[in-house]
Each structure stands twice: as structure tokens, then as C-alpha cells.
Design a protein around this motif. Sequence first.
Motif, PDB file in Angstrom:
ATOM      1  N   TYR A  41     -39.920 113.438  51.310  1.00 28.99           N
ATOM      2  CA  TYR A  41     -38.994 112.576  50.572  1.00 28.99           C
ATOM      3  C   TYR A  41     -38.464 113.225  49.304  1.00 28.99           C
ATOM      4  N   ALA A  42     -39.027 114.356  48.915  1.00 26.59           N
ATOM      5  CA  ALA A  42     -38.426 115.150  47.839  1.00 26.59           C
ATOM      6  C   ALA A  42     -37.237 115.951  48.358  1.00 26.59           C
ATOM      7  N   GLN A  43     -37.043 115.993  49.680  1.00 23.79           N
ATOM      8  CA  GLN A  43     -35.903 116.690  50.267  1.00 23.79           C
ATOM      9  C   GLN A  43     -34.939 115.719  50.943  1.00 23.79           C
ATOM     10  N   GLU A  44     -34.951 114.471  50.512  1.00 22.87           N
ATOM     11  CA  GLU A  44     -34.065 113.465  51.099  1.00 22.87           C
ATOM     12  C   GLU A  44     -33.442 112.667  49.965  1.00 22.87           C
ATOM     13  N   PHE A  45     -32.099 112.600  49.960  1.00 22.47           N
ATOM     14  CA  PHE A  45     -31.403 111.896  48.883  1.00 22.47           C
ATOM     15  C   PHE A  45     -31.472 110.391  49.160  1.00 22.47           C
ATOM     16  N   ARG A  46     -32.617 109.833  48.830  1.00 26.10           N
ATOM     17  CA  ARG A  46     -32.843 108.403  48.942  1.00 26.10           C
ATOM     18  C   ARG A  46     -33.645 107.956  47.723  1.00 26.10           C
ATOM     19  N   SER A  47     -33.953 106.705  47.669  1.00 27.17           N
ATOM     20  CA  SER A  47     -34.578 106.139  46.475  1.00 27.17           C
ATOM     21  C   SER A  47     -36.054 106.485  46.343  1.00 27.17           C
ATOM     22  N   TYR A  48     -36.660 107.022  47.403  1.00 32.69           N
ATOM     23  CA  TYR A  48     -38.116 107.178  47.392  1.00 32.69           C
ATOM     24  C   TYR A  48     -38.575 108.250  46.405  1.00 32.69           C
ATOM     25  N   ALA A  49     -37.823 109.334  46.305  1.00 31.39           N
ATOM     26  CA  ALA A  49     -38.204 110.380  45.350  1.00 31.39           C
ATOM     27  C   ALA A  49     -38.131 109.880  43.915  1.00 31.39           C
ATOM     28  N   LEU A  50     -37.203 108.954  43.640  1.00 28.81           N
ATOM     29  CA  LEU A  50     -37.075 108.411  42.292  1.00 28.81           C
ATOM     30  C   LEU A  50     -38.116 107.326  42.022  1.00 28.81           C
ATOM     31  N   THR A  51     -38.599 106.681  43.076  1.00 26.88           N
ATOM     32  CA  THR A  51     -39.609 105.638  42.890  1.00 26.88           C
ATOM     33  C   THR A  51     -40.864 106.188  42.232  1.00 26.88           C
ATOM     34  N   VAL A  52     -41.259 107.399  42.597  1.00 24.42           N
ATOM     35  CA  VAL A  52     -42.507 107.974  42.088  1.00 24.42           C
ATOM     36  C   VAL A  52     -42.455 108.211  40.580  1.00 24.42           C
ATOM     37  N   PRO A  53     -41.488 108.950  40.027  1.00 33.10           N
ATOM     38  CA  PRO A  53     -41.510 109.157  38.568  1.00 33.10           C
ATOM     39  C   PRO A  53     -41.302 107.874  37.776  1.00 33.10           C
ATOM     40  N   LEU A  54     -40.493 106.934  38.306  1.00 30.10           N
ATOM     41  CA  LEU A  54     -40.325 105.670  37.598  1.00 30.10           C
ATOM     42  C   LEU A  54     -41.649 104.914  37.520  1.00 30.10           C
ATOM     43  N   THR A  55     -42.397 104.876  38.616  1.00 23.81           N
ATOM     44  CA  THR A  55     -43.670 104.165  38.622  1.00 23.81           C
ATOM     45  C   THR A  55     -44.698 104.868  37.753  1.00 23.81           C
ATOM     46  N   LEU A  56     -44.763 106.195  37.857  1.00 25.51           N
ATOM     47  CA  LEU A  56     -45.716 106.934  37.030  1.00 25.51           C
ATOM     48  C   LEU A  56     -45.381 106.781  35.545  1.00 25.51           C
ATOM     49  N   GLY A  57     -44.088 106.785  35.234  1.00 23.11           N
ATOM     50  CA  GLY A  57     -43.696 106.533  33.845  1.00 23.11           C
ATOM     51  C   GLY A  57     -44.106 105.150  33.390  1.00 23.11           C
ATOM     52  N   ALA A  58     -43.965 104.158  34.280  1.00 25.66           N
ATOM     53  CA  ALA A  58     -44.388 102.796  33.935  1.00 25.66           C
ATOM     54  C   ALA A  58     -45.892 102.730  33.692  1.00 25.66           C
ATOM     55  N   LEU A  59     -46.674 103.504  34.445  1.00 24.48           N
ATOM     56  CA  LEU A  59     -48.124 103.517  34.239  1.00 24.48           C
ATOM     57  C   LEU A  59     -48.486 104.150  32.904  1.00 24.48           C
ATOM     58  N   LEU A  60     -47.743 105.172  32.514  1.00 30.40           N
ATOM     59  CA  LEU A  60     -47.980 105.764  31.191  1.00 30.40           C
ATOM     60  C   LEU A  60     -47.629 104.760  30.089  1.00 30.40           C
ATOM     61  N   ALA A  61     -46.507 104.049  30.261  1.00 29.55           N
ATOM     62  CA  ALA A  61     -46.129 103.037  29.271  1.00 29.55           C
ATOM     63  C   ALA A  61     -47.146 101.898  29.260  1.00 29.55           C
ATOM     64  N   LEU A  62     -47.649 101.536  30.438  1.00 26.19           N
ATOM     65  CA  LEU A  62     -48.660 100.480  30.518  1.00 26.19           C
ATOM     66  C   LEU A  62     -49.923 100.859  29.748  1.00 26.19           C
ATOM     67  N   HIS A  63     -50.325 102.109  29.881  1.00 25.59           N
ATOM     68  CA  HIS A  63     -51.519 102.559  29.161  1.00 25.59           C
ATOM     69  C   HIS A  63     -51.290 102.486  27.650  1.00 25.59           C
ATOM     70  N   GLY A  64     -50.135 102.937  27.211  1.00 22.26           N
ATOM     71  CA  GLY A  64     -49.842 102.876  25.785  1.00 22.26           C
ATOM     72  C   GLY A  64     -49.771 101.457  25.270  1.00 22.26           C
ATOM     73  N   ALA A  65     -49.208 100.544  26.081  1.00 22.59           N
ATOM     74  CA  ALA A  65     -49.092  99.150  25.657  1.00 22.59           C
ATOM     75  C   ALA A  65     -50.453  98.481  25.558  1.00 22.59           C
ATOM     76  N   LEU A  66     -51.348  98.765  26.502  1.00 20.92           N
ATOM     77  CA  LEU A  66     -52.648  98.097  26.517  1.00 20.92           C
ATOM     78  C   LEU A  66     -53.624  98.687  25.504  1.00 20.92           C
ATOM     79  N   THR A  67     -53.533  99.990  25.274  1.00 16.17           N
ATOM     80  CA  THR A  67     -54.538 100.631  24.419  1.00 16.17           C
ATOM     81  C   THR A  67     -54.077 100.780  22.969  1.00 16.17           C
ATOM     82  N   ARG A  68     -52.774 100.942  22.766  1.00 16.28           N
ATOM     83  CA  ARG A  68     -52.284 101.176  21.405  1.00 16.28           C
ATOM     84  C   ARG A  68     -51.365 100.062  20.918  1.00 16.28           C
ATOM     85  N   GLY A  69     -50.842  99.286  21.830  1.00 18.24           N
ATOM     86  CA  GLY A  69     -49.989  98.164  21.444  1.00 18.24           C
ATOM     87  C   GLY A  69     -48.677  98.554  20.826  1.00 18.24           C
TER      88      GLY A  69
END
Length: 831
Positions: A143-171
Motif C-alpha cells: 500500500y506504499a506503492q498504491e495511490f490510495r488513502s491507506y498509505a496516508l492512514t498510517v502516518p495520520l494515525t501514528l501522529g494522532a497517537l503521538l498527540a494523544l500521548h502528549g495530551a494525556l501526559t503533559r496536557g
Amino acid sequence: MSALIGRWELSTRQRRVLLAVVFVLGAGLRLYHLGERSLWYDEAFLFQTSHVFDLHATFMDPAQNMDPPLMLAAARFWEYPARAAGLDSASKAYDYYLRLFPCLLGILSIGLVARVCRVWTGDPTLSVFAAFLYAISPFQVYYAQEFRSYALTVPLTLGALLALHGALTRGRNRSWLALIALEVLMVYNHFFSVSLLVSINAFFAVYFVLETRLREWSLLLKWSGSQAVAVVLLLPALYMMRVSDKMFMNLKYPFYPPPDWKTALITFKDFFAGYSPHAAVYHTLFVAAAALAFVGAASFAYRRQWRALFLFGILLGLPIVASIIVWHNRAFPMYAHRLYIVSGVMAALFAANGLRSLPSPKAAFPCAALVLILTAPCLADFYGQRMHPMTMHRLAVWDKVQNREAAVYIKDHRRPGDGIGHVTHFTYFPFCHYIDGMRQFLVAVTRFEIDDFVASLGSESLLKNVGLLPSLMVDEESGLKRLWFVETNGVTFDFPQRGDPIRAWLDERYTVLERTRFDGITLTLYDLDLNKREQAFADRLADDGKAPMPVYRVNGNAPAGQEAESVSPTLKQPSPDMATAAASAEPRWEVRLEKAAPCQFQALISSSVPRELDCRIVQAELLIPPLAFHHADYNSYVWRQQARITREDPAACYSNDFSMSARMLSDTPQGAAIYRDVQLEPGAFDVYAMLLSDARPDNTWCANADFRIGDTLIGTIRGNDPSLGGWGWYWRHAGRYQSDGSSVRLTITVQNPGLAEAWFHMGYVAFVAAGEHPEKPAVHVRVDANTALSVPIDVAPVKQGRRVVLLEATDPAQHEVRSILFMPTPDDCPG
């Protein structure tokens, strides 16, 4: 337990070196072969419909677009530099550039996987193994070699998890804002990401109960407020999801089979092995990955890393399990492995923790090397486009056929007045992407096909706006001089192809100039000038979309070297649900012909019981195939092309052996007719029609048919005839015609004899010189049970182009049964 869980660490230098190696390896795997394969339907669809992303928010209109808008915007703006630079859209370099966007996202995600793993576990050594397993995963490379939404889903979700960690631990406020923005973008990138938002909220519920002991109410208020803001921003997307769901629930055919618990296991296997057909490899990978993931989960629990265990576990399991529960019993299941690409990342994290938890590096790194060795054949299968043969192992995955190469061939050989007709929408958008300035459309030959296509894909207005509404060929032919007909066998889903009957229709009507084959693509060039053909006839055909009432068997196993054009079984055993008194008395048998010598043929006769048969050979002046008839009423849905089907062998349901089937209801008006113009030499001719006939005395569903030549009724055939002795295909005498050598019209009109529902199934129609049939001597043979008998039959010389018809076989000891086999006259027979 402590003896089984490793506590060793890599040095900072070692980690950096290993991460650099992993990054280079993952980047190389994603960049390699990037533009080699043509764009397929989904990719080309994005680029061809990206114009709906405009300042008027056309992309939010369900009549114009049903896809999330984020990748439409990406397609529009990413392609612009290539078009502005004048790069050839049908070049490999162009496709390479387009796919560079998801490829870069996949490469970026390698670093994000390592970062998320380190932030949520506090274990930098684990991040190396996590990045490694993500980098080499054939599933992620795919899916990194296919122009569809799946390759973009991964960095968006991982970025959200990083933001989630910052929100819960540092506020931090910026973390809360980033979490809201990324959650919203996730859904506008792919509607299925709602399941990821549900998973994140499920994790917060666990976190709030176990970590805060229900005490930090300010945190709960912030969380509730942030999710409320996200929901408000997502209201347009939720509305589109609701409209899409209603449309899908009304579709005639499901896209994917219902999922079950085994589907979940296959999905987990695909995370590590991709869609490889190498069972020994992917079974081993499945067992190894499952064992490592189990050890990794146990290690999280042992080390009391509850946040990582719950977060990764919920994101891994909840979307898959919930989907199986929801879609197992729904009329339109939407389960596809690619939807769970984030779950695949979480599976890699658990397996990576299993590697990291081995007692020492001397155990961990050899195990990692073994995983790499097992993954290598799966990667090779991906690059070689070798897909698993079973549908459930590759849900929603299609071959990347040579759309680009076939399109370039048309561009190099096109002439003014050429058009392109597609048998399926899977080639339509790729060819539109590669070829500008040519009329392209989906070919239909009846109005029924258009309605059936709409019922299969949804909104007619949406299909019309995106250019996917099929066009009637008779409406298109006047504006074209030649037609490039595009077929594909690269759709790996197991559903019936429309190509065979439509191609037969085109072959009958137009002149074939050439057929050219590519990988997964066949191009047929037709000359549409009807005056260039001595006789140009058209038939109308369509797929009913459901099994008809009669169920019968077709013989699709012709012997090697066979000269026959079509083989049909003589007698069919009725299916169990249509048991009649004659069912047990009618054995199944067949007749075949092979060329043995000039003007001589071998009759291969076999039977399930001993039989004595008289085989008669006759010569037909004219033989009309079922795909050679007009509809008298152009918009009539009564007459339809129907494949002969068998429930015992579903794979043989759709063969090249077609019949015309008329479905009559009690309120169907009379005059449901088909016709063909014929011209014969002067003389008297008997007209025979090959029909599926019922021998039961009580007629419960068979229609009747009138045969007319010109305005003269030559005969009526009832669909059921008790004198036939059994259910099956029979040659029935339709009447006699006295030809004066002029062109006349044969019309077949079906009528309902007062039944609620009636059927009439017709195969070939033959014109046989009057008196020829009774005068022909019979070849008497005896066939033993379960054996094949070869009998030489001399065939008298006939005119060039005439056909030879095996008209009937008679068993003196039982009821008469008949068969047919057609073949072109051999070129070496004197004419």
C-alpha cells in the motif's frame, strides 16, 4: 517469567546504525518497482475524479462524489506539477512520480513507528525491532506503492497517537489541538477511520478507569470537549457515510463475502506475509508472528506497560473483531484486509516486542533474520504480482494489469473516428487516464444491462456524473468508425465476466480487424461499417443476475484437438430440487466429435449405463446461434442471454455455451419477440430449434413460442412435451418454410400460457433441407457403462462455410433423446 523476558539494551550508537539500516531497507523496498505496473481502477479513479475537489465543495455532494475528499485533494495537487511539466501521462516515469506520494508516506511512517513505540513504551531498543518489522512487511509495502488513502492512514494515525500521548501526559494545548486535527483528517482521508477513533476512545475509557481511578475530572472534560469538537467537524463526513451506507445496503450484489473468525486469522497472516500464494511460507510466518505477538503481549503485562498493552491491543483487535461482528450478518459486508492497515502496524509492534523480549541479542537477532528470510519470498511474490488464488486471502485486491501498455498500443494505432469500449469499469478509468481525446464508454447491448449495472454499483446520477453509466452500443456505433473493445481477466474476484457474451455480440455484428493480448488485457479492434459484411445481425443479451428456475449441466470438457465450435450435453439429470418421475430413469450421457481425416469425424460417445444409440448426421443450410437475434422491442427485458448452469459445479456456471432465455410473468404483454433476417437458396426447409423442454404432464412454468417467417406462422412449440420422456435439451420441429431465395425475417414470439411465471430457453436454430433428415442413414452403436466409444463417421462434401450438425441420437429401448454438435466445414473437404 523473568528468565524468559530479556532485559538487555542496545547502545545509542547501535540503535542509530540499525535504524539507519532499517530506514534504507524500507525505503528501498518501497521505491523499487514503483512505476513498473500500470495504475489500476482505484488509483486512476482518484485522478480522473479529483476535479470535484473545488472551492464549491462539490466533493461533499453525494450525487457527485462518495469518496473522502483528502486523497482527492492530494491527487489533484500532486499531479499538477507532472502535467505542467508536460510529462507523458502514459509513461512509466509518470506513474512512478504519481506513486512517489504514497511511497514517501510509507517511508515517513517507518520513523513514526519507531517514535510511537519509543514514546508509549519508553523502550528505545524495541523501537528498532518495530521499525524493522514494519519496514519489511509486504502488506505495508503493497500500500506504499498504491495511490490510495491507506498509505496516508498510517502516518495520520501514528501522529494522532503521538498527540494523544502528549495530551494525556503533559496536557499541552497544542497536543489537544493536534489530536483533534489529526482525528478529523483521518476520517476525511478514509471513512473507515471512524473505527480508529472509536478504538482511541475505548483506550481512553480504560486509561481513565485504571490510570486515574476516575479522579481526574478535568482530564475527562478536556477529552469530552476535544471529541465533541471533532464530531462537529466530522458531521459532513458522517452524513456522507450515512448516504454511502444506504446506497450499499440497496446494491444488488455484495462486493465481498461475509467475514468470520477465520477471516480475522487470514488478516493477521496478511499483515506479515501479504497476499503471497506460498502456503508453506505464510503458514510459517503466521505461526512465528503469532507466537512473537503473544510473547510481546505477555512481556508488556509482565513489565506493567499497561498503557502500551491496551492501546496497541485495542487498535489491533477492536476494528477487526467489531467489523466481523457487524458485517457477518449484514446484507452488504464491507470487510477487506486493507482497511486494517493500522491494525497491521500494531501487530508488528506486538511481534517486535516478542523479539525484543527474547533472553539476549544472540536469540533476538537470529530470529529477526529468520523472519526476514521468510518474508523475502513474499516480497518477491508482491513484485512479481503473484496473488493468493483464494478470494478470502486477498479481499479487495486486483492485479495490476497492463492498462498502460494496452493504452499506448491504441494511441500508436488509432485513427480518426476510433472509440474505446470497455466491458468493465476496472479498465475504464485507467484508459481515460492514459488516453486523451478519444470517446470511451462502457459497452451495453440492452437497457437491462444498464439497470443491472446501476443496481450493482449504486446511484445512477453518481455513475453518470463520473462517466461510468454504460452506453448502448447501437447508440454509439453511428458516431464511430472503429471500436477498440477492452477486456480484462485481471480482476481476481470470482464473479462472472461480461466479456464473453458481449464479445460474441460484437463478433456477430461487426468485422474483427485484430485481437491483441497483453498481461490481463485483451484488445479487439472492430470495423463498425455494417456494409462491409454480407450479413450483419445483432442479438440482445443480458445477465439475469440470479439463478433461473431450471438447473442443468453443461459439458465444458472438450477433447484436445477438437474441431467443434460448441459442445452441448444430450441429456441432463434434473437437479434434486426438481425431482420428477422421469429423473431416476434418465441417465446422463454425451456425444463429442473429433476430426479424424479429411471429411471424416470421430464420434466419441459415453454413457453412465449401457445404451444402444442411432446417431444421425445431417447438414444444415443455416445455423443461427442464440447470440444472433435482435429484440423486437428494444427495451424489452423479457429475452435475456443465459449461461447454462449447474449447482454441482459452480465454476462451470459461466461458460461460452449460452442460450437465450425468455422470462414471462402473468402481466407480461404479448409480443415479446426476437428476430433475425435470413436468406436461403430456393427450396423447402425444415426449421428446428434446440430447446430446454419439460416432459412433465402438468405444465407449471414452461412458456410457448410462435415461429413466424415474414407474416406467416409456421408453427408453435410448447415448452413442455410429455412425449419427450425426460427433462433436457431437445431438437424440436418448429415448422417448414418454402424459400424463394429472398431475404426474410424469422421471428420468435414467446407467450405465457396463463402461468404466474414462465420460462422459455432456446439454443440454436437450424434450417435443414426438407427430406434430408429422414433419408440420412443412422450409425448404430452400443455404448457400455462408463466407457467411451469412438465411431468414424463419413461426412459428405458440402459447400464452403456450411456447417455439419449432429442432430439426434435415438435409443430404441428408451425414450428418444437428442444432442447437437456444430463444426465449421474442414478447409480440406471439397466444396
